[in-house]
Design a protein around this motif. Structure first.
Motif, mmCIF file in Angstrom:
data_model
loop_
_atom_site.group_PDB
_atom_site.id
_atom_site.type_symbol
_atom_site.label_atom_id
_atom_site.label_comp_id
_atom_site.label_asym_id
_atom_site.label_seq_id
_atom_site.Cartn_x
_atom_site.Cartn_y
_atom_site.Cartn_z
ATOM 1 N N LYS A 99 0.840 -1.142 -0.069
ATOM 2 C CA LYS A 99 -0.026 -0.106 0.099
ATOM 3 C C LYS A 99 0.891 1.266 -0.117
ATOM 4 O O LYS A 99 0.508 2.283 -0.737
ATOM 5 C CB LYS A 99 -1.093 0.004 1.143
ATOM 6 N N ARG A 100 1.900 1.158 0.460
ATOM 7 C CA ARG A 100 3.053 2.270 0.386
ATOM 8 C C ARG A 100 3.213 2.712 -1.098
ATOM 9 O O ARG A 100 3.155 3.852 -1.281
ATOM 10 C CB ARG A 100 4.329 1.976 1.199
ATOM 11 N N ALA A 103 4.701 4.866 7.921
ATOM 12 C CA ALA A 103 4.137 4.374 9.262
ATOM 13 C C ALA A 103 2.547 4.079 9.034
ATOM 14 O O ALA A 103 2.009 3.967 10.169
ATOM 15 C CB ALA A 103 3.990 5.602 9.987
ATOM 16 N N ASN A 104 2.101 3.941 7.768
ATOM 17 C CA ASN A 104 0.738 3.502 7.584
ATOM 18 C C ASN A 104 0.419 2.087 8.615
ATOM 19 O O ASN A 104 -0.784 1.897 9.187
ATOM 20 C CB ASN A 104 0.530 3.049 6.103
ATOM 21 N N PHE A 105 1.289 1.310 8.771
ATOM 22 C CA PHE A 105 1.054 -0.091 9.642
ATOM 23 C C PHE A 105 0.709 0.446 10.952
ATOM 24 O O PHE A 105 -0.227 -0.188 11.395
ATOM 25 C CB PHE A 105 2.505 -0.919 9.581
ATOM 26 N N GLU A 162 -9.599 5.915 0.912
ATOM 27 C CA GLU A 162 -9.996 5.540 -0.052
ATOM 28 C C GLU A 162 -9.028 4.263 -0.782
ATOM 29 O O GLU A 162 -9.364 3.630 -1.711
ATOM 30 C CB GLU A 162 -10.206 6.453 -1.351
ATOM 31 N N ASN A 163 -7.491 4.448 -0.318
ATOM 32 C CA ASN A 163 -6.700 3.312 -0.510
ATOM 33 C C ASN A 163 -6.284 2.353 0.477
ATOM 34 O O ASN A 163 -5.269 1.639 0.185
ATOM 35 C CB ASN A 163 -5.696 4.272 -1.095
ATOM 36 N N LEU A 164 -6.887 2.104 1.348
ATOM 37 C CA LEU A 164 -6.748 1.554 2.597
ATOM 38 C C LEU A 164 -7.385 0.146 2.194
ATOM 39 O O LEU A 164 -8.467 0.297 1.718
ATOM 40 C CB LEU A 164 -6.842 2.048 4.107
ATOM 41 N N PRO A 165 -7.114 -1.120 2.603
ATOM 42 C CA PRO A 165 -7.751 -2.170 2.579
ATOM 43 C C PRO A 165 -8.826 -2.521 3.356
ATOM 44 O O PRO A 165 -8.976 -1.603 4.307
ATOM 45 C CB PRO A 165 -6.730 -3.481 2.809
#
Length: 220
Positions: free
Chosen positions: A16-17, A155-157, A197-200
């Motif tokens: 996703k990054r 840092a999205n995790f 809108e781009n996160l699972p």
């Protein structure tokens, strides 16, 4: 028109990054979902060293490792900056992105899926690392200031995947009381329309993580 492909896995924060970086720049790309238990010959061809996703292929040339790919995207295409223009700020962004990958993500993940003494040790390591991020984000909306940048995407995790996992396994580590700045950042980041809108899907990740729990041997 340039040919851009991304080999990834839908639930991977690292994949996703790359997708977020491309979408931030407005780059059209073909996404190729990999079965990580049965990796394609193309993935193994494009990333023979690590044999992992994500891989970006730009006009037939492969680039591996999500942070390296994000820097490449920033340099290869026009659009909003992923890294700051100032050399010192760029160096800082690289430092914190690497810090997240090396000092935050491994113990946070381990704290979720280990037990007993091993879990306690991982929690302690993760807590110490998160304190540094808590101080770094202080007074800012995002790590990149008013706009999303390299460190936020890296840092999205921490912002999305980890809170879901925490809840499922019954772990309390990144609490609002202990990390008010990080908690506020996570809210701002995950509720930014571009990110959202781009996160699972949350429910699909929950299903995956519950499957991991069920597959684990029962502890005594």
């Amino acid at each position: 028109m340039a040919e851009v492909k991304v080999f990834g896995a839908w639930g991977s924060p690292f994949s996703k990054r790359v997708e977020m970086g491309l979408k931030l720049k407005g780059v059209e790309y073909e996404y190729i979902e990999e079965d990580l238990k049965n990796k394609s010959t193309l993935l193994l061809k494009y990333n023979p060293v690590h044999k992992k996703i994500p891989v970006l292929v730009h006009n037939g040339k492969p680039i591996s490792e999500s942070l390296v790919i994000l820097e490449y995207i920033d340099e290869a295409w026009e659009g909003p900056n992923i890294l700051p223009k100032d050399p010192y700020e760029r160096a800082k962004a690289r430092f914190w992105a690497k810090f997240i990958d090396e000092k935050c993500v491994p113990p946070m993940w381990k704290a979720c899926w280990s037990i007993g003494e091993e879990r306690e040790k991982a929690k302690e390591e993760a807590s110490e690392a998160l304190k540094f991020l808590e101080n770094e984000i202080n007074g800012q909306k995002f790590f990149g200031g008013d706009t999303i940048g390299l460190v936020d995407i890296a840092a999205n995790f921490i912002g999305y995947w980890f809170p879901i996992t925490e809840e499922i396994v019954g772990l309390e580590l990144m609490t609002q009381d202990k990390y008010p700045n990080l908690s506020k950042w996570a809210y701002e980041y995950c509720n930014c329309s571009f990110v959202k809108e781009n996160l699972p899907p949350n429910d699909k990740l929950v299903e995956i993580f519950k499957g991991i729990i069920q597959a684990q041997p029962a502890s005594n």
